[in-house]
Motif scaffolding. Structure first.
Motif, short mmCIF file in Angstrom:
data_model
loop_
_atom_site.label_atom_id
_atom_site.label_comp_id
_atom_site.label_asym_id
_atom_site.label_seq_id
_atom_site.Cartn_x
_atom_site.Cartn_y
_atom_site.Cartn_z
N GLY A 138 39.06 44.74 56.60
CA GLY A 138 37.88 45.38 57.15
C GLY A 138 36.76 45.41 56.13
N ARG A 139 35.57 45.64 56.61
CA ARG A 139 34.39 45.78 55.76
C ARG A 139 33.37 46.62 56.52
NH1 ARG A 139 33.37 45.49 50.48
NH2 ARG A 139 34.61 43.58 50.40
N GLY A 140 33.04 47.79 55.97
CA GLY A 140 32.09 48.66 56.64
C GLY A 140 32.65 49.14 57.98
N CYS A 141 31.88 48.98 59.04
CA CYS A 141 32.31 49.40 60.37
C CYS A 141 33.03 48.29 61.13
CB CYS A 141 31.11 49.87 61.19
SG CYS A 141 30.33 51.37 60.55
N LEU A 142 33.36 47.21 60.45
CA LEU A 142 34.00 46.07 61.10
C LEU A 142 35.44 45.91 60.61
CD1 LEU A 142 31.09 43.48 60.76
CD2 LEU A 142 31.57 44.99 62.70
N VAL A 143 36.32 45.53 61.54
CA VAL A 143 37.70 45.19 61.18
C VAL A 143 38.02 43.83 61.79
CG1 VAL A 143 38.62 47.50 60.83
CG2 VAL A 143 38.53 46.58 63.14
N TYR A 144 39.04 43.18 61.22
CA TYR A 144 39.40 41.82 61.64
C TYR A 144 40.90 41.76 61.89
CZ TYR A 144 34.77 40.89 59.75
OH TYR A 144 33.42 40.93 59.51
N ASP A 145 41.28 41.07 62.98
CA ASP A 145 42.70 40.96 63.29
C ASP A 145 43.30 39.71 62.64
OD1 ASP A 145 42.09 38.75 64.92
OD2 ASP A 145 42.26 39.88 66.79
N ASP A 146 44.60 39.51 62.87
CA ASP A 146 45.30 38.41 62.20
C ASP A 146 44.93 37.04 62.76
OD1 ASP A 146 46.50 38.93 64.61
OD2 ASP A 146 48.54 39.07 63.82
N ALA A 147 44.12 37.03 63.81
CA ALA A 147 43.61 35.76 64.33
C ALA A 147 42.17 35.52 63.90
CB ALA A 147 43.71 35.73 65.86
N GLY A 148 41.62 36.43 63.10
CA GLY A 148 40.26 36.27 62.60
C GLY A 148 39.19 36.87 63.49
N ASN A 149 39.55 37.54 64.58
CA ASN A 149 38.56 38.15 65.47
C ASN A 149 37.94 39.39 64.84
OD1 ASN A 149 39.01 36.36 67.80
ND2 ASN A 149 41.02 37.34 67.89
N GLU A 150 36.65 39.56 65.05
CA GLU A 150 35.90 40.69 64.48
C GLU A 150 35.73 41.79 65.53
OE1 GLU A 150 32.14 40.15 61.99
OE2 GLU A 150 31.32 40.99 63.86
N TYR A 151 35.96 43.05 65.12
CA TYR A 151 35.82 44.21 66.00
C TYR A 151 34.87 45.22 65.38
CZ TYR A 151 40.33 42.55 67.94
OH TYR A 151 41.34 41.80 68.48
N LEU A 152 34.11 45.90 66.22
CA LEU A 152 33.32 47.05 65.79
C LEU A 152 34.18 48.30 65.96
CD1 LEU A 152 30.69 48.41 64.89
CD2 LEU A 152 29.92 48.34 67.28
N ASP A 153 34.34 49.04 64.90
CA ASP A 153 35.29 50.15 64.86
C ASP A 153 34.57 51.49 65.00
OD1 ASP A 153 37.36 51.91 64.41
OD2 ASP A 153 37.69 51.33 62.32
N LEU A 154 34.79 52.18 66.14
CA LEU A 154 34.22 53.51 66.37
C LEU A 154 35.30 54.59 66.31
CD1 LEU A 154 31.60 52.92 69.23
CD2 LEU A 154 31.35 52.69 66.75
N VAL A 155 36.41 54.28 65.66
CA VAL A 155 37.50 55.25 65.52
C VAL A 155 37.75 55.59 64.05
CG1 VAL A 155 39.93 55.73 66.00
CG2 VAL A 155 38.56 54.49 67.67
N ALA A 156 37.53 54.64 63.16
CA ALA A 156 37.59 54.86 61.71
C ALA A 156 38.92 55.45 61.26
CB ALA A 156 36.44 55.77 61.26
N GLY A 157 40.01 54.89 61.77
CA GLY A 157 41.32 55.38 61.37
C GLY A 157 41.58 56.81 61.79
N ILE A 158 41.01 57.21 62.94
CA ILE A 158 41.01 58.58 63.48
C ILE A 158 40.24 59.51 62.54
CG2 ILE A 158 42.32 60.38 64.65
CD1 ILE A 158 44.72 58.54 64.78
N ALA A 159 38.97 59.22 62.40
CA ALA A 159 38.03 60.08 61.64
C ALA A 159 38.34 60.12 60.14
CB ALA A 159 38.00 61.50 62.22
N VAL A 160 38.97 59.08 59.62
CA VAL A 160 39.38 59.05 58.22
C VAL A 160 38.40 58.26 57.35
CG1 VAL A 160 41.11 58.11 56.64
CG2 VAL A 160 41.83 59.46 58.63
N ASN A 161 38.04 57.06 57.77
CA ASN A 161 37.25 56.16 56.94
C ASN A 161 35.77 56.52 57.00
OD1 ASN A 161 39.62 54.58 56.33
ND2 ASN A 161 39.43 53.69 58.38
N LEU A 162 35.41 57.60 56.32
CA LEU A 162 34.03 58.09 56.39
C LEU A 162 33.03 57.05 55.91
CD1 LEU A 162 34.31 61.77 55.08
CD2 LEU A 162 34.33 60.94 57.44
N LEU A 163 33.40 56.25 54.94
CA LEU A 163 32.51 55.23 54.39
C LEU A 163 32.83 53.85 54.93
CD1 LEU A 163 32.38 56.37 50.65
CD2 LEU A 163 30.96 57.10 52.58
N GLY A 164 33.58 53.80 56.03
CA GLY A 164 33.97 52.52 56.59
C GLY A 164 35.15 51.94 55.83
N HIS A 165 35.39 50.67 56.06
CA HIS A 165 36.54 49.99 55.47
C HIS A 165 36.14 49.32 54.16
CE1 HIS A 165 38.96 50.49 59.14
NE2 HIS A 165 37.83 50.29 59.77
#
Length: 374
Positions: A14-41
């Motif tokens: 992950g980087r910032g508000c984005l995470v990537y799966d094992d196939a290389g797909n990019e996702y916008l993350d609005l869960v942040a590890g259940i309110a954990v990743n305050l500064l993103g990934h």
């Protein structure tokens, strides 16, 4: 062990508000590890702090002092209220600490009172005591018989707290915003009314800020919205920006622990404290508390524009509710569209993104959700 149902995706980076799966797909993350990743990934300053501390000193135990722990305790007290800090590893542990403090305080100051009033629908952890404190029988009933000493009343109902109070009551334990059940904020006057009631009856007010603390609601701590100060406050989730660490803060009135009363092998270890210090530094330097308040309004408006039954929340702690039981299908459809949201039940979706989320990213999320709802 299969203690939950995972969604069909494997995230690998992950980087910032984005995470990537094992196939290389990019996702916008609005869960942040259940309110954990305050500064993103993978925030570079948190990563650097962890790497440097790992090369210096990872763990010594609490038989000794460590500089990162002392510095972190000082900073948390500066940001919150005069108190002393116990460090542990999770929100459940922090709330266990609060419960033990209340019981010892009651034995000393309230003729052995030990009952704690909590609320229906609340969530305070998964240990035997904290799952009992939480007002959700679906989590606690499988583990009966449960510990004695907890009374559950409706949330946002001060009269119910008054009615439940007895000579055996030692404290009231509340979430300023109920999170796990689907973002239910305290009504105006509720927290202040409970504070006044506790003062009148000589009881402790204990606030579980595991999910609300450290800027998420648009203030450093949610209690600051209500013009009160708790006797005990618990923190976890975002404190380490993804590194496990938690804290229980007790005012001089509530600080009754003595050597041997409580402990934690890993609590407040140098590695976790270094991560937390970096998180607090970046939040402060980059003005992320104010940013969370601003982006919370943007997010609230974006969700409201989807035409759902209800939108509720404060800061970057928002939820929407469907009239029909479609939340879990919506969650999966969003995941298929490369957007990460959280269905807390059949009707409600929770949004707890990183504090660094931008208006552009919220607009992108709104567009994706509009397409999913067509």
């Amino acid at each position: 062990m299969q203690t939950g149902r995972r969604l069909p995706v494997t995230f690998v980076r992950g980087r910032g508000c984005l995470v990537y799966d094992d196939a290389g797909n990019e996702y916008l993350d609005l869960v942040a590890g259940i309110a954990v990743n305050l500064l993103g990934h993978a925030h570079p300053e948190v990563a650097a702090a962890v790497a440097q501390q790992a090369k210096t000193l990872i763990h010594t135990s609490n038989l000794y002092f460590s500089q990162p722990q002392v510095e972190l305790a000082r900073r948390l007290v500066e940001l919150s209220f005069p108190s002393r800090v116990f460090f542990c590893n999770s929100g459940a542990e922090a709330n266990e600490t609060a419960i033990k403090l209340a019981r010892k305080w009651g034995a000393r100051n309230r003729d052995g009172a030990f009952q704690i009033i909590t609320t229906l629908g609340s969530f305070h952890g998964r240990t035997l005591a904290t799952v009992t404190a939480g007002g959700q029988p679906k989590y606690s009933d499988p583990f009966k018989p449960l510990p004695d000493g907890f009374m559950h009343v409706p949330y946002n109902d001060l009269d119910a707290i008054r009615a439940a109070t007895s000579a055996r009551t030692v404290a009231v334990m509340l979430e300023p915003v109920m999170g796990e059940i689907g973002i239910v904020p305290a009504k105006p006057g509720y927290i202040a009314g409970v504070r006044k009631w506790c003062d009148e009856k000589g009881m402790l007010l204990m606030l579980d800020e595991v999910q609300t603390g450290l800027g998420r609601t648009g203030r450093w701590f949610a209690f600051q919205h209500h013009g009160v100060t708790p006797d005990v406050m618990t923190l976890a989730k975002g404190l380490g920006g993804g590194v496990p660490i938690a804290a229980c803060l007790a005012s001089p009135k509530a600080d009754v622990f003595e050597p041997g009363d409580h402990g934690s092998t890993f609590g407040g270890n140098p590695l976790a404290c270094a991560a937390a210090l970096a998180v607090l530094h970046v939040i402060d330097r980059d003005g992320l508390v104010g940013h969370a308040a601003e982006m919370g309004e943007v997010l609230h408006g974006a969700i409201h524009g989807l035409g759902v039954k209800e939108v509720r929340g404060i800061g970057l702690m928002q939820a929407m509710e469907f009239a029909e039981p479609r939340a879990k299908a919506f969650q999966q459809a969003c995941l298929d569209a490369r957007l990460v949201v959280n269905a807390v039940d059949d009707h409600s979706i929770r949004f707890v993104p990183p504090l660094i989320v931008t208006a552009q990213q919220i607009d992108q999320a709104q567009h994706t959700m509009q397409e999913v709802l067509k």
